[in-house]
Design an enzyme around this catalytic site. Structure first.
Site, short mmCIF file in Angstrom:
data_model
loop_
_atom_site.label_atom_id
_atom_site.label_comp_id
_atom_site.label_asym_id
_atom_site.label_seq_id
_atom_site.Cartn_x
_atom_site.Cartn_y
_atom_site.Cartn_z
NE ARG A 193 -2.69 1.04 3.63
CZ ARG A 193 -3.59 1.17 4.60
NH1 ARG A 193 -4.87 1.33 4.29
NH2 ARG A 193 -3.23 1.12 5.87
CG ASP A 230 -4.05 3.22 11.57
OD1 ASP A 230 -4.97 4.02 11.82
OD2 ASP A 230 -4.18 2.27 10.78
C1 ACO Z 1 -6.86 1.81 9.64
C2 ACO Z 1 -5.88 0.90 9.00
O1 ACO Z 1 -5.32 1.22 8.00
S1 ACO Z 1 -5.54 -0.61 9.71
C3 ACO Z 1 -4.02 -1.09 8.93
C4 ACO Z 1 -2.90 -0.27 9.40
N1 ACO Z 1 -2.53 -0.61 10.77
C5 ACO Z 1 -1.72 -1.66 11.00
O2 ACO Z 1 -1.28 -2.28 10.08
C6 ACO Z 1 -1.40 -2.02 12.43
C7 ACO Z 1 -0.69 -3.35 12.46
N2 ACO Z 1 -0.37 -3.78 13.80
C8 ACO Z 1 0.70 -3.34 14.46
O3 ACO Z 1 1.45 -2.52 13.98
C9 ACO Z 1 0.97 -3.95 15.81
O4 ACO Z 1 0.18 -5.09 16.00
C10 ACO Z 1 0.70 -3.01 17.00
C11 ACO Z 1 1.63 -1.81 16.92
C12 ACO Z 1 -0.72 -2.55 17.03
C13 ACO Z 1 1.02 -3.78 18.28
O5 ACO Z 1 2.34 -4.27 18.15
P1 ACO Z 1 3.16 -4.77 19.43
O6 ACO Z 1 2.99 -3.78 20.52
O7 ACO Z 1 4.54 -5.09 18.98
O8 ACO Z 1 2.36 -6.08 19.81
P2 ACO Z 1 2.92 -7.34 20.58
O9 ACO Z 1 3.99 -6.98 21.56
O10 ACO Z 1 1.76 -8.09 21.13
O11 ACO Z 1 3.56 -8.20 19.41
C14 ACO Z 1 3.96 -9.54 19.60
C15 ACO Z 1 4.79 -9.95 18.41
O12 ACO Z 1 3.96 -9.92 17.24
C16 ACO Z 1 4.53 -9.09 16.24
N3 ACO Z 1 3.47 -8.36 15.56
C17 ACO Z 1 2.47 -7.65 16.11
N4 ACO Z 1 1.70 -7.12 15.14
C18 ACO Z 1 2.24 -7.52 13.98
C19 ACO Z 1 1.87 -7.28 12.64
N5 ACO Z 1 0.81 -6.54 12.31
N6 ACO Z 1 2.65 -7.82 11.67
C20 ACO Z 1 3.73 -8.57 11.98
N7 ACO Z 1 4.11 -8.83 13.26
C21 ACO Z 1 3.36 -8.31 14.23
C22 ACO Z 1 5.40 -8.12 17.00
O13 ACO Z 1 6.42 -7.61 16.15
C23 ACO Z 1 5.94 -8.99 18.11
O14 ACO Z 1 7.00 -9.77 17.59
P3 ACO Z 1 8.31 -10.16 18.47
O15 ACO Z 1 7.78 -11.03 19.57
O16 ACO Z 1 9.18 -10.85 17.51
O17 ACO Z 1 8.89 -8.88 18.98
O1 LIG Z 2 -7.15 1.82 5.86
C1 LIG Z 2 -8.07 1.40 6.51
C2 LIG Z 2 -8.91 2.21 7.31
O2 LIG Z 2 -9.78 1.68 8.00
O3 LIG Z 2 -8.69 3.44 7.26
MG MG Z 3 -7.15 4.02 5.84
#
Ligand code: ACO
Ligand SMILES: O=CC(=O)O
Ligand code: MG
Length: 606
Positions: free
Chosen positions: A225, A517
């Protein structure tokens, strides 16, 4: 016979294969320097002595690197890659400016009282039953998208996402990304290495990360994206054929670098160049992307129709043009996604000056079962399936906490309910924010899909959604939902903490057990703006939301956070004032935050 939407730009393609990359002038090599912030500046002499010239003598623009250059940056910022970016900017830089201006006009119309509606001029497209999108045909890895994990593209998250067991990974340079220069370039490096099976990473504690397979076809399908059309990239300067210099466009930089470095490699490895397209506000923006795809494919000798794009329907105006968006991108389109958080932001943005009946309750109280949200998602599924496109669901913000079983249990329950509704409504897949949520979402989609890869053939002819249903914003408060003082404080606190993280280079954060986010932060700040502008009274204490009240909350939030945070909290508060407390409403918080506070900051340095 297929329908047409007014006129497409006609004429010879200036980037047809005979004028491809080989015909471009030589751009300057990467160099150190600090970015300049204004988008445009007067003609100046160029580092390589002038604008490029093609083989045929036509003048070309150039892209110059002004950001600092870290280890291996040269592998991404190659001469050929910069020429490719220049080619895209030559063709699309001014078209994007026109579209941004059109967005503003349309928003002003709505602010002045004209409600968005389905366009009469494009009715022939909607009424023509014959056309279909390319969908997942000849798009290996996109047939079954039942669970997609999303997240930023730093090396650790890239490896964790690709090892997660999801069907797809939304590799995010948008809502989940803080667009620091290192994040932009090193994210591209991580993707490039991952696609070639060579990515590895060691964290500060010495923990080693590697991909569970070096064959990308064994891993979740990558759907990248790029940034939306509104964002600039200040570390690359584009000088057009007339010598006018401006910041490059974030969307073209992200798309262009990913496509340039990986398209052929992905195809050779049994995958393809797949994209999510964010924050579109109408079909003309889809047309622009389609033209970008055609020219990009032609320039690299990749057949037209190889790219697949999934378009986020996450603005209110776009909800009235879903079919037209599919039509414009039909040869490159895989589906639509219900981007619920930006959609809510867009609803607030569009109606923020239209008075009390458009005021939403506390963010936490607006659920996907609110009638106006349900209308939007049901229409999305019906539209997609009518045209052979996948309908992909959105992000529940509840995330587990591995250290807190109670929080995790609650998150699993909430996410399961959300995914059950989506699968039941006909969505073909959905998003999760965290790896531990993959089995939860998968169980709900497995229960509906079984062994079938999707349910695209399930038509939703029963869905009857018109302008009234999409605009019934007041339905959010009809069930007793309220605006509360806790909701107000939470909006201020979440926005400031998120901005603090963003200024330090992190684009997604877990705050109060929710995924936050750029999209969710936009909701928080725009709700505060709207509540002030509408003279909203918080239901629990019957006090009006005023600037003075919010300023007092802001000072309190900053004081409570300062001991544990670095020195960006004050800057975060300053941005909040600028985007929530002024008379003017910046269309995106990320624009002033980027130019005024991120570019040149410590997180922005290599
Ligand atoms: C409105 C929108 O656009 S939604 C789409 C955009 N938003 C996103 O993509 C958010 C994606 N998610 C994230 O970034 C994360 O899950 C967060 C920041 C919310 C939380 O992350 P953390 O605080 O690191 O969570 P947590 O400590 O429970 O993570 C455990 C493990 O899972 C991994 N992990 C957590 N979320 C993700 C993810 N989305 N992708 C890959 N790995 C992940 C962490 O890196 C961590 O790995 P490690 O043990 O090797 O260090
Ligand atoms: O990108 C996704 C959203 O919910 O915004
Ligand atoms: Mg969006």
């Amino acid at each position: 016979m297929t329908a047409t939407i007014d006129t497409r730009p006609q004429g010879a393609n200036p980037y047809a294969p005979d004028a491809g990359l080989a015909g471009l002038g030589t751009p300057p090599a990467a160099r150190n320097g600090s970015p300049s912030t204004p988008r445009s500046s007067a003609p100046s002499s160029l580092p390589n002595g002038g604008v490029g010239a093609s083989r045929t003598g036509a003048r070309r623009g150039v892209i110059t690197v002004t950001g600092s250059v870290g280890p291996r940056y040269g592998e991404i910022l190659t001469t050929d890659a910069l020429q490719f970016l220049a080619l895209l900017h030559d063709r699309f830089d001014s078209a994007r400016d026109e579209l941004i201006a059109q967005r503003q006009l349309r928003r002003q119309d709505i602010a002045d009282g004209s409600d968005p509606d389905f366009r009469a001029s494009t009715r022939p497209v909607r009424d023509d039953p014959h056309w279909r999108v390319a969908g997942s045909r000849r798009a290996p890895g996109l047939e079954d998208r039942r669970v997609e994990i999303t997240g930023p593209t730093d090396p650790k998250m890239t490896i964790n996402a690709l090892n997660s067991g999801a069907r797809c990974w939304l590799a995010d340079a948008e809502d989940a990304s803080s667009p620091t220069w290192p994040n932009v370039v090193e994210g591209q490096l991580a993707l490039r290495d991952a696609i070639r099976g060579t990515l590895s990473f060691t964290n500060e504690a010495g923990k080693e990360y590697s991909l569970r397979s070096s064959d990308i076809a064994d891993l979740p399908t990558i759907v990248f994206r790029p940034r939306g059309w509104h964002l600039d990239e200040a570390h690359l300067r584009y000088t057009d054929a007339n010598g006018i210099t401006s910041s490059a466009l974030g969307s073209l930089v992200d798309f262009g670098l990913y496509f340039f470095h990986n398209a052929a490699e992905l195809i050779a490895r049994g995958r393809g160049p797949y994209f999510y397209l964010p924050k579109l506000e109408g079909y003309k923006e889809a047309r622009l992307w389609n033209e970008v795809f055609e020219i990009a494919q032609d320039a690299l000798g990749i057949p037209r129709g190889t790219i697949r794009a999934t378009v986020l329907i996450e603005t209110l105006p776009a909800a009235f043009e879903m079919e037209e968006i599919l039509y414009e991108l039909r040869d490159h389109c895989a589906g639509l996604n219900a981007g619920r958080w930006d959609y809510l932001f867009s609803v607030i943005k569009c109606f923020r000056t239209r008075g009390d009946s458009y005021v939403l309750p506390d963010r936490a109280q607006v659920t996907m079962t609110a009638p106006f949200m349900r209308a939007y998602t049901e229409l999305l599924v019906a539209t997609c399936h009518k045209r052979g496109a996948h309908a992909i669901g959105g992000m529940s913000a509840f995330i587990p906490d591995r250290r807190n079983p109670e929080v995790t249990r609650e998150a699993f329950q909430r996410v399961a309910a959300d995914k059950k509704r989506e699968a039941g409504d006909g969505f073909d897949g959905t998003w999760v924010a965290h790896p531990d949520l993959i089995p939860v979402a998968e169980a709900e989609f497995d229960a509906v899909l079984g062994d079938a890869p999707n349910q695209v053939t399930r038509l939703r002819d029963d869905v009857v959604v018109g302008q009234h249903e999409l605009l019934d914003i007041a339905s959010a408060r009809r069930g007793g939902a309220t605006v509360t003082s806790a909701g107000l404080r939470s909006n201020v606190s979440v926005a400031v903490r998120y901005l603090d993280a963003w200024l330090r280079g992190t684009g997604a954060a877990a705050l109060d057990n929710l995924m936050e986010d750029a999209a969710t932060a936009e909701i928080s700040r725009s709700q505060v703006w709207q509540w002030i502008a509408s003279g909203t009274v918080t239901d629990d204490d019957q006090l009006p939301v005023t600037r003075e009240r919010v300023e007092a909350i802001l000072l309190d939030v900053v004081a409570s956070l300062s001991p544990d945070h670095g020195n960006r909290i004050e800057d975060a508060a300053e941005i909040f004032r600028e985007v929530a407390l002024r008379d003017a409403f910046p269309p995106f918080l990320t624009n002033p935050a980027y130019q005024g506070h991120l570019v040149g900051s410590p997180a922005d340095q290599v």
